[in-house]
Design an enzyme around this catalytic site. Structure first.
Site, mmCIF file in Angstrom:
data_model
loop_
_atom_site.group_PDB
_atom_site.id
_atom_site.type_symbol
_atom_site.label_atom_id
_atom_site.label_comp_id
_atom_site.label_asym_id
_atom_site.label_seq_id
_atom_site.Cartn_x
_atom_site.Cartn_y
_atom_site.Cartn_z
ATOM 1 N N SER A 78 -9.516 1.844 2.877
ATOM 2 C CA SER A 78 -8.829 2.840 1.974
ATOM 3 C C SER A 78 -7.803 1.802 1.355
ATOM 4 C CB SER A 78 -8.111 3.597 2.878
ATOM 5 O OG SER A 78 -7.292 3.051 3.756
ATOM 6 N N LYS A 99 0.922 -1.346 0.174
ATOM 7 C CA LYS A 99 -0.053 -0.034 -0.045
ATOM 8 C C LYS A 99 1.110 1.213 0.107
ATOM 9 C CE LYS A 99 -4.003 1.954 2.532
ATOM 10 N NZ LYS A 99 -4.684 1.654 3.761
ATOM 11 N N SER A 112 -9.725 -0.353 7.231
ATOM 12 C CA SER A 112 -9.226 -0.154 5.763
ATOM 13 C C SER A 112 -8.544 -1.669 5.293
ATOM 14 C CB SER A 112 -8.343 0.899 5.806
ATOM 15 O OG SER A 112 -8.982 2.308 5.957
#
Lengths: 106, 475
Positions: free
Chosen positions: B149, B74, B173
């Site tokens: 997210s 990420k 997330s």
């Protein structure tokens, strides 16, 4: 006209947070956040009776305690030039910034 | 294209059926051909070099469980010499001068880092529609969001653009996008994975964790990244307890997770039939109550924006990142104009909300009250775990929604996290694993354990997957 109530002044908060927002943004965010505010105002109604005594006061979600360390330079410091590469304005090895007070400020 | 788990890929590499370089080339090709927008940056040169190093380790019989395995990371996690943006324009072109601790630990095993996965800007969002680098599509239905997210990580794993990914979880997330994409996502106990090098969103809530094809894969990744780190002052110091056997474990079912108004009844039915699988393999279930659960979102949307407002203060156009340097009269203008120009709407909203809830005169009523309420949430879970060993429920109240469906109403978006947020507030370990699909769309089952029961939570997920097939579902 920015939608505000006495307490929630988007323009003032944006200034505090160093965000220069357009009047469109002020209006839109004000409207959107008023909805969120009504939701978080529910916090006043949470039942707090009968709290367990063994829950840490400072940080209830972990069992760590605050510590201090000696203030010495470590052996894993990040390379200065690698850091300077990312700085928008430099002069030599210094980070260069605009004057704190602009022309016309006292 | 193969669809190997970590263990399967490791076996292929060990048996010399494929080299790490060939495996990496296959994944790079898949990424190039994909239009999911799951990656912000792809590091072809770096990945192939890392694969070469992995092949050397394999040749010397020094391979470990993740050697040569291609992963995504990420883009909220810093990677030395590789652009890290946190999906914000303000960090466009930012080249970190250091690795996050989790990256060092993966690289020590010879993991191949393919690139940086797309996310909601600064990890704020539940759909990855807040990225400044474009929306990510859900590979199961490209008109739907992958969740957020960590939507790029979830989409990439689900579409087999990488074997696994590291995400981060502040209010759901990792778990929510894992649920939306039909894969496994694990958020460790707060403190079990170092936050050094994780671009901070809300420091008392953030944790890094794996997104993977299976719970077994998630466990392998977790075991590689977990452990004390002196560079993270909130890093756990004691050893992680071993996994308990899941035979005879009691699973609590909070009525607040099953009787909520907004819960899609089809999701409830899917989760209930998954619970039968757990009882078939030796668990018991028991109805319980978490009275503070309905207030969790309010608590979260006070605590996290306050911490966000503080953490976002560093993006000032001075030390790194984009900057407005022309036509400014004084320093404060550099701050205000840089942040106005380069930060996205959701980030700005949360900064304003957090500034309000921590401002003079309102701090006690909001942040002070929320911190007190946080103690109540922890107490609730402590009470529940006196009676039960794990807690289960749906990961999300809805199926993956369409792109654009919720993006104009922040509050609607926040409601996606209603079941995941209490877990961050209490700092507990939580996992989302695939349950039975509904109308061709994935459903996530969430398991939550007491603090430091990470290996037990993972073991329960592994046993569930050993006795079911939902994680292999083709949509």
């Amino acid at each position: 006209m920015v939608e505000t109530n006495e307490q929630f002044n988007v323009e003032k908060l944006a200034r505090l947070a160093r965000l220069e927002l357009s009047s469109d943004e002020l209006t839109t965010y004000g409207r959107q956040l008023n909805g969120v505010l009504k939701y978080i105002d529910e916090i006043a109604n949470i039942p707090l009776v009968g709290l367990s005594q063994d829950v840490n006061r400072i940080a209830p979600h972990h069992n760590l305690i605050n510590i201090t360390r000696e203030d010495v330079v470590g052996d894993d410091s990040i390379d200065m030039n690698a850091m300077l590469n990312n700085v928008p304005m430099t002069e030599g090895t210094a980070i260069k910034v605009h004057a704190v007070l602009g022309a016309g400020d006292e | 294209m193969n669809n190997w788990t970590i263990a399967e890929a490791a076996q292929q590499l060990h048996d010399k059926k494929i080299s790490a370089q060939e495996l990496t080339e296959q994944y790079l090709k898949e990424i190039k051909a994909s239009d999911l927008n799951a990656f912000i940056t792809v590091d072809e040169t770096g990945a192939l070099k890392q694969a070469e190093q992995a092949d050397e380790l394999i040749a010397k019989q020094q391979a470990q469980s993740l050697t040569g395995i291609p992963m995504g990371i990420k883009d909220a996690i810093v990677t030395a010499n590789l652009q890290t943006t946190s999906a914000s324009k303000i960090l466009e072109g930012f080249i970190p001068p250091y690795n996050a601790t989790v990256i060092d630990r993966l690289r020590a095993q010879g993991v191949v880092i393919l690139g940086k996965n797309n996310l909601d800007e600064f990890a704020m969002g539940a759909s990855t529609e807040n990225s400044a680098y474009g929306v990510v599509k859900n590979p199961i239905d490209i008109n739907r969001v992958p969740g957020g997210s960590s939507g790029g990580s979830a989409a990439a794993v689900a579409a087999n653009l990488c074997v696994g990914s590291l995400g981060s979880d502040t209010g759901g997330s990792i778990r929510q996008p894992a649920g939306f994409c039909g894969i496994t996502g694990f958020k460790p106990t707060y403190g079990r994975v170092s936050r050094y090098g994780l671009i901070a969103m809300a420091s008392s809530l953030d944790q890094i964790g794996p997104l993977a094809k299976t719970a077994q894969d998630a466990k392998i990744i977790f075991e590689t990244i977990t452990g004390h780190d002196k560079k993270d002052a909130t890093s756990s110091v004691d050893a992680l307890p071993k996994a308990r056997s899941i035979k005879g474990l009691t699973i609590g079912l909070p009525k607040e997770f099953f009787d909520t108004e907004g819960l899609d009844p089809r999701i409830k039915k899917s989760v209930e039939s998954s619970l039968k699988i757990l009882t078939d393999i030796g668990c018991k279930t028991k109805p319980i109550s978490l009275p503070t659960a309905p207030f969790s979102l309010a608590i979260y949307y006070i605590i996290s924006p306050v911490e966000v407002a503080s953490n976002m203060g560093r993006y000032d156009g001075i030390k790194y990142g984009q900057s407005v340097t022309q036509n400014v009269k004084k320093l404060a203008d550099v701050y205000s104009q840089t942040r106005a120009r380069y930060l996205g709407s959701e980030v700005k909203r949360r900064i304003i909300l957090g500034s309000y809830a921590s401002s003079a005169g309102y701090y006690d009523a909001y942040y002070g009250k929320a911190e007190e309420a946080r103690r109540a949430v922890v107490a609730d879970f402590n009470m529940a775990f006196k009676d039960v060993d794990l807690i289960a429920g749906p990961t999300s109240p809805t199926l993956p929604f369409k792109i654009g469906e919720r993006s104009s109403d922040p509050l609607q978006m926040y409601l996606s996290d209603i079941y995941t947020v209490p877990v961050n507030i209490a700092g507990l370990p939580g996992i989302s694993i695939p349950s039975e699909a509904v109308d061709q769309l994935p459903v996530g089952l969430q398991l939550i354990g007491p603090r430091d029961s990470d290996l037990t939570v993972l073991e329960a997920a592994i046993q569930f997957q050993n006795n079911s097939d939902f994680h292999h579902a083709k949509y």
